[in-house]
Design a protein around this motif. Structure first.
Motif, PDB file in Angstrom:
ATOM      1  N   SER A 118     -11.377   8.302  17.602  1.00 17.99           N
ATOM      2  CA  SER A 118     -11.205   9.047  16.290  1.00 17.99           C
ATOM      3  C   SER A 118     -10.006   8.239  15.341  1.00 17.99           C
ATOM      4  CB  SER A 118     -10.409  10.342  16.603  1.00 17.99           C
ATOM      5  OG  SER A 118      -9.009  10.333  17.089  1.00 17.99           O
ATOM      6  N   ILE A 119     -10.601   8.479  14.074  1.00 19.57           N
ATOM      7  CA  ILE A 119      -9.716   7.795  12.980  1.00 19.57           C
ATOM      8  C   ILE A 119      -9.407   8.951  11.960  1.00 19.57           C
ATOM      9  CG2 ILE A 119     -10.050   6.321  10.973  1.00 19.57           C
ATOM     10  CD1 ILE A 119     -11.774   4.497  12.674  1.00 19.57           C
ATOM     11  N   ARG A 120      -8.269   9.017  11.356  1.00 21.53           N
ATOM     12  CA  ARG A 120      -7.830   9.663  10.431  1.00 21.53           C
ATOM     13  C   ARG A 120      -7.041   8.894   9.310  1.00 21.53           C
ATOM     14  NH1 ARG A 120      -7.202  10.605  15.332  1.00 21.53           N
ATOM     15  NH2 ARG A 120      -5.152   9.308  15.331  1.00 21.53           N
ATOM     16  N   LEU A 121      -7.591   9.357   8.218  1.00 21.12           N
ATOM     17  CA  LEU A 121      -7.158   8.847   6.834  1.00 21.12           C
ATOM     18  C   LEU A 121      -6.246   9.750   6.160  1.00 21.12           C
ATOM     19  CD1 LEU A 121      -8.933   6.419   7.472  1.00 21.12           C
ATOM     20  CD2 LEU A 121      -9.620   6.331   5.270  1.00 21.12           C
ATOM     21  N   SER A 122      -5.179   9.315   5.409  1.00 24.86           N
ATOM     22  CA  SER A 122      -4.282  10.137   4.647  1.00 24.86           C
ATOM     23  C   SER A 122      -5.087  10.557   3.239  1.00 24.86           C
ATOM     24  CB  SER A 122      -2.976   9.367   4.099  1.00 24.86           C
ATOM     25  OG  SER A 122      -2.372  10.220   3.468  1.00 24.86           O
ATOM     26  N   HIS A 123      -4.893  11.781   3.006  1.00 26.77           N
ATOM     27  CA  HIS A 123      -5.685  12.325   1.760  1.00 26.77           C
ATOM     28  C   HIS A 123      -5.300  11.609   0.582  1.00 26.77           C
ATOM     29  CE1 HIS A 123      -1.925  14.591   1.593  1.00 26.77           C
ATOM     30  NE2 HIS A 123      -2.364  14.755   0.179  1.00 26.77           N
ATOM     31  N   ARG A 124      -3.964  10.934   0.501  1.00 24.72           N
ATOM     32  CA  ARG A 124      -3.476  10.276  -0.646  1.00 24.72           C
ATOM     33  C   ARG A 124      -4.276   9.076  -1.019  1.00 24.72           C
ATOM     34  NH1 ARG A 124       1.066   8.155   0.852  1.00 24.72           N
ATOM     35  NH2 ARG A 124       0.580   7.978   2.950  1.00 24.72           N
ATOM     36  N   LEU A 125      -5.111   8.589  -0.231  1.00 20.91           N
ATOM     37  CA  LEU A 125      -5.885   7.461  -0.306  1.00 20.91           C
ATOM     38  C   LEU A 125      -7.173   7.959  -1.285  1.00 20.91           C
ATOM     39  CD1 LEU A 125      -6.100   5.964   3.116  1.00 20.91           C
ATOM     40  CD2 LEU A 125      -5.236   4.849   0.997  1.00 20.91           C
ATOM     41  N   GLN A 126      -7.370   9.264  -1.375  1.00 18.32           N
ATOM     42  CA  GLN A 126      -8.542   9.693  -2.048  1.00 18.32           C
ATOM     43  C   GLN A 126      -8.372   9.382  -3.681  1.00 18.32           C
ATOM     44  OE1 GLN A 126      -8.469  13.833  -0.826  1.00 18.32           O
ATOM     45  NE2 GLN A 126     -10.343  13.407   0.487  1.00 18.32           N
ATOM     46  N   ALA A 127      -7.136   9.154  -4.103  1.00 18.41           N
ATOM     47  CA  ALA A 127      -6.886   8.803  -5.589  1.00 18.41           C
ATOM     48  C   ALA A 127      -7.144   7.291  -5.660  1.00 18.41           C
ATOM     49  CB  ALA A 127      -5.522   9.216  -6.034  1.00 18.41           C
ATOM     50  N   MET A 128      -7.382   6.718  -4.772  1.00 18.85           N
ATOM     51  CA  MET A 128      -7.245   5.085  -4.885  1.00 18.85           C
ATOM     52  C   MET A 128      -8.863   4.330  -4.948  1.00 18.85           C
ATOM     53  SD  MET A 128      -4.119   4.049  -2.278  1.00 18.85           S
ATOM     54  CE  MET A 128      -2.406   4.702  -2.452  1.00 18.85           C
ATOM     55  N   PRO A 129      -8.826   3.386  -5.351  1.00 19.60           N
ATOM     56  CA  PRO A 129     -10.444   2.687  -5.505  1.00 19.60           C
ATOM     57  C   PRO A 129     -10.711   2.626  -4.217  1.00 19.60           C
ATOM     58  CG  PRO A 129      -8.538   1.303  -6.562  1.00 19.60           C
ATOM     59  CD  PRO A 129      -7.716   2.570  -5.875  1.00 19.60           C
ATOM     60  N   ALA A 130     -12.215   2.640  -4.255  1.00 22.61           N
ATOM     61  CA  ALA A 130     -13.040   2.723  -3.107  1.00 22.61           C
ATOM     62  C   ALA A 130     -12.951   1.513  -2.084  1.00 22.61           C
ATOM     63  CB  ALA A 130     -14.377   2.772  -3.267  1.00 22.61           C
ATOM     64  N   TRP A 131     -12.397   0.293  -2.730  1.00 23.70           N
ATOM     65  CA  TRP A 131     -12.326  -0.989  -2.008  1.00 23.70           C
ATOM     66  C   TRP A 131     -11.046  -0.915  -1.154  1.00 23.70           C
ATOM     67  CZ3 TRP A 131      -8.177  -3.412  -3.784  1.00 23.70           C
ATOM     68  CH2 TRP A 131      -7.778  -3.348  -5.085  1.00 23.70           C
ATOM     69  N   VAL A 132      -9.951  -0.262  -1.548  1.00 23.07           N
ATOM     70  CA  VAL A 132      -8.896   0.052  -0.828  1.00 23.07           C
ATOM     71  C   VAL A 132      -9.069   1.168   0.296  1.00 23.07           C
ATOM     72  CG1 VAL A 132      -6.553   0.835  -1.088  1.00 23.07           C
ATOM     73  CG2 VAL A 132      -7.504  -0.266  -3.021  1.00 23.07           C
ATOM     74  N   VAL A 133      -9.714   2.071   0.032  1.00 17.17           N
ATOM     75  CA  VAL A 133     -10.188   2.984   1.051  1.00 17.17           C
ATOM     76  C   VAL A 133     -10.858   2.201   2.089  1.00 17.17           C
ATOM     77  CG1 VAL A 133     -11.139   5.111   2.028  1.00 17.17           C
ATOM     78  CG2 VAL A 133     -10.178   4.972  -0.377  1.00 17.17           C
ATOM     79  N   ASP A 134     -11.845   1.555   1.971  1.00 16.25           N
ATOM     80  CA  ASP A 134     -12.649   0.660   2.666  1.00 16.25           C
ATOM     81  C   ASP A 134     -11.906  -0.192   3.508  1.00 16.25           C
ATOM     82  OD1 ASP A 134     -15.028   1.856   1.817  1.00 16.25           O
ATOM     83  OD2 ASP A 134     -15.749   0.108   0.669  1.00 16.25           O
ATOM     84  N   TYR A 135     -10.877  -0.863   2.832  1.00 13.57           N
ATOM     85  CA  TYR A 135      -9.975  -1.635   3.642  1.00 13.57           C
ATOM     86  C   TYR A 135      -9.342  -0.893   4.907  1.00 13.57           C
ATOM     87  CZ  TYR A 135      -5.563  -4.244   5.081  1.00 13.57           C
ATOM     88  OH  TYR A 135      -4.843  -4.771   5.951  1.00 13.57           O
ATOM     89  N   VAL A 136      -8.733   0.301   4.405  1.00 15.58           N
ATOM     90  CA  VAL A 136      -8.050   1.250   5.506  1.00 15.58           C
ATOM     91  C   VAL A 136      -9.035   1.323   6.315  1.00 15.58           C
ATOM     92  CG1 VAL A 136      -6.781   3.084   5.855  1.00 15.58           C
ATOM     93  CG2 VAL A 136      -6.282   1.880   3.797  1.00 15.58           C
ATOM     94  N   LEU A 137     -10.317   1.806   6.166  1.00 21.15           N
ATOM     95  CA  LEU A 137     -11.193   2.106   7.387  1.00 21.15           C
ATOM     96  C   LEU A 137     -11.173   0.845   8.269  1.00 21.15           C
ATOM     97  CD1 LEU A 137     -13.650   3.955   5.489  1.00 21.15           C
ATOM     98  CD2 LEU A 137     -12.546   4.889   7.472  1.00 21.15           C
ATOM     99  N   VAL A 138     -11.609  -0.315   7.435  1.00 15.68           N
ATOM    100  CA  VAL A 138     -11.931  -1.441   8.503  1.00 15.68           C
ATOM    101  C   VAL A 138     -10.528  -1.832   9.203  1.00 15.68           C
ATOM    102  CG1 VAL A 138     -12.082  -3.992   8.428  1.00 15.68           C
ATOM    103  CG2 VAL A 138     -13.526  -2.605   6.871  1.00 15.68           C
ATOM    104  N   HIS A 139      -9.512  -1.534   8.926  1.00 11.58           N
ATOM    105  CA  HIS A 139      -8.264  -1.913   9.700  1.00 11.58           C
ATOM    106  C   HIS A 139      -8.311  -0.861  10.831  1.00 11.58           C
ATOM    107  CE1 HIS A 139      -3.911  -2.405   9.795  1.00 11.58           C
ATOM    108  NE2 HIS A 139      -3.788  -1.626  10.597  1.00 11.58           N
ATOM    109  N   GLU A 140      -8.615   0.354  10.769  1.00  9.87           N
ATOM    110  CA  GLU A 140      -8.834   1.274  11.587  1.00  9.87           C
ATOM    111  C   GLU A 140      -9.679   1.134  12.626  1.00  9.87           C
ATOM    112  OE1 GLU A 140      -5.987   2.695  12.285  1.00  9.87           O
ATOM    113  OE2 GLU A 140      -5.268   2.796  10.015  1.00  9.87           O
ATOM    114  N   LEU A 141     -10.943   0.568  12.129  1.00 12.15           N
ATOM    115  CA  LEU A 141     -11.984   0.329  13.065  1.00 12.15           C
ATOM    116  C   LEU A 141     -11.752  -0.991  13.947  1.00 12.15           C
ATOM    117  CD1 LEU A 141     -14.921   0.596  10.169  1.00 12.15           C
ATOM    118  CD2 LEU A 141     -14.618   1.995  12.376  1.00 12.15           C
ATOM    119  N   ALA A 142     -11.162  -1.747  13.403  1.00 11.60           N
ATOM    120  CA  ALA A 142     -10.731  -3.078  14.073  1.00 11.60           C
ATOM    121  C   ALA A 142      -9.790  -2.402  15.396  1.00 11.60           C
ATOM    122  CB  ALA A 142      -9.888  -3.915  13.362  1.00 11.60           C
ATOM    123  N   HIS A 143      -9.019  -1.532  15.102  1.00 13.44           N
ATOM    124  CA  HIS A 143      -8.116  -1.207  16.328  1.00 13.44           C
ATOM    125  C   HIS A 143      -9.038  -0.487  17.573  1.00 13.44           C
ATOM    126  CE1 HIS A 143      -4.005  -1.892  15.068  1.00 13.44           C
ATOM    127  NE2 HIS A 143      -3.952  -1.139  13.800  1.00 13.44           N
TER     128      HIS A 143
END
Length: 213
Positions: free
Chosen positions: A126-151
């Motif tokens: 399971s992966i969870r992202l902070s809702h605060r990321l919703q105000a940021m560019p999509a490529w930043v959110v993608d980076y956090v997703l890749v970060h968590e996916l790598a885990h």
């Protein structure tokens, strides 16, 4: 000034709700038409003397352009869209490095991660992202997703982990964006904020008992 809801269907969709549209007529505007997002509505600026027929045509065109731009640059809004995005990123950026490709069992936006951008539970996938990321560019959110996916493949912030994360082309740019955001928030006295540790990551891997939404 007028307000209208142009319908309940978005471009290419039979069920996507459209935001409220507000039309503002300006005596200073002679020929140009502009549209932008303002909170939950789309504002369209048109010349004062534009006819109603032209108004309908231009408003429809400008709303479609704003929604198309948001579709390209905004992060996924719902959990389902976020999960679809995570799966696509895993295949694109980790598929050539890992076999099998690590796919999460669930991906969610949460509202109670005030000190982390995201978290991952490798044991459950399971992966969870902070809702605060919703105000940021999509490529930043993608980076956090890749970060968590790598885990999912490497729980620690090891050299192997960072090599996996580096497969995302915008990794350094996104890290710089997040670091700048954290610094700005701290400087404004609006902390606590999500932090990036000396190794360049978060304390974002847990045994299933971390904060959840």
């Amino acid at each position: 000034m007028s307000r209208a809801r142009p319908g309940t269907e978005g471009p290419g969709s039979d069920s996507t709700p459209l935001p409220e549209v507000e039309v503002r007529r300006s005596p200073r505007r002679k020929r140009t038409v502009t549209a932008f997002r303002e909170a939950d509505r789309i504002v369209v600026l048109i010349p004062q003397r534009m006819s109603k027929a032209d108004e309908r045509t231009f408003v429809e065109q400008m709303v479609a352009k704003v929604l198309a731009r948001e579709a390209r640059t905004s992060p996924p809004r719902g959990d389902a869209a976020l999960a679809t995005r995570a799966a696509a990123l895993a295949r694109t950026h980790l598929g050539g490095r890992l076999d099998p490709v690590p796919l999460p069992t669930s991906v969610q936006w949460v509202t109670n991660q005030s000190r982390r951008w995201g978290s991952c539970t490798p044991s459950t996938g399971s992966i969870r992202l902070s809702h605060r990321l919703q105000a940021m560019p999509a490529w930043v959110v993608d980076y956090v997703l890749v970060h968590e996916l790598a885990h999912l493949a490497e729980p620690s912030h090891s050299a192997r982990f960072w090599a996996l994360v580096a497969g995302y082309p915008e990794a350094e740019r996104a890290r710089g964006y997040l670091e700048g955001y954290v610094a700005a928030q701290r400087g404004a006295g609006e902390g606590p904020e999500a932090s990036i540790d000396d190794a360049g990551g978060w304390d974002d891997v847990d045994d299933g008992s971390d904060e959840r939404g």
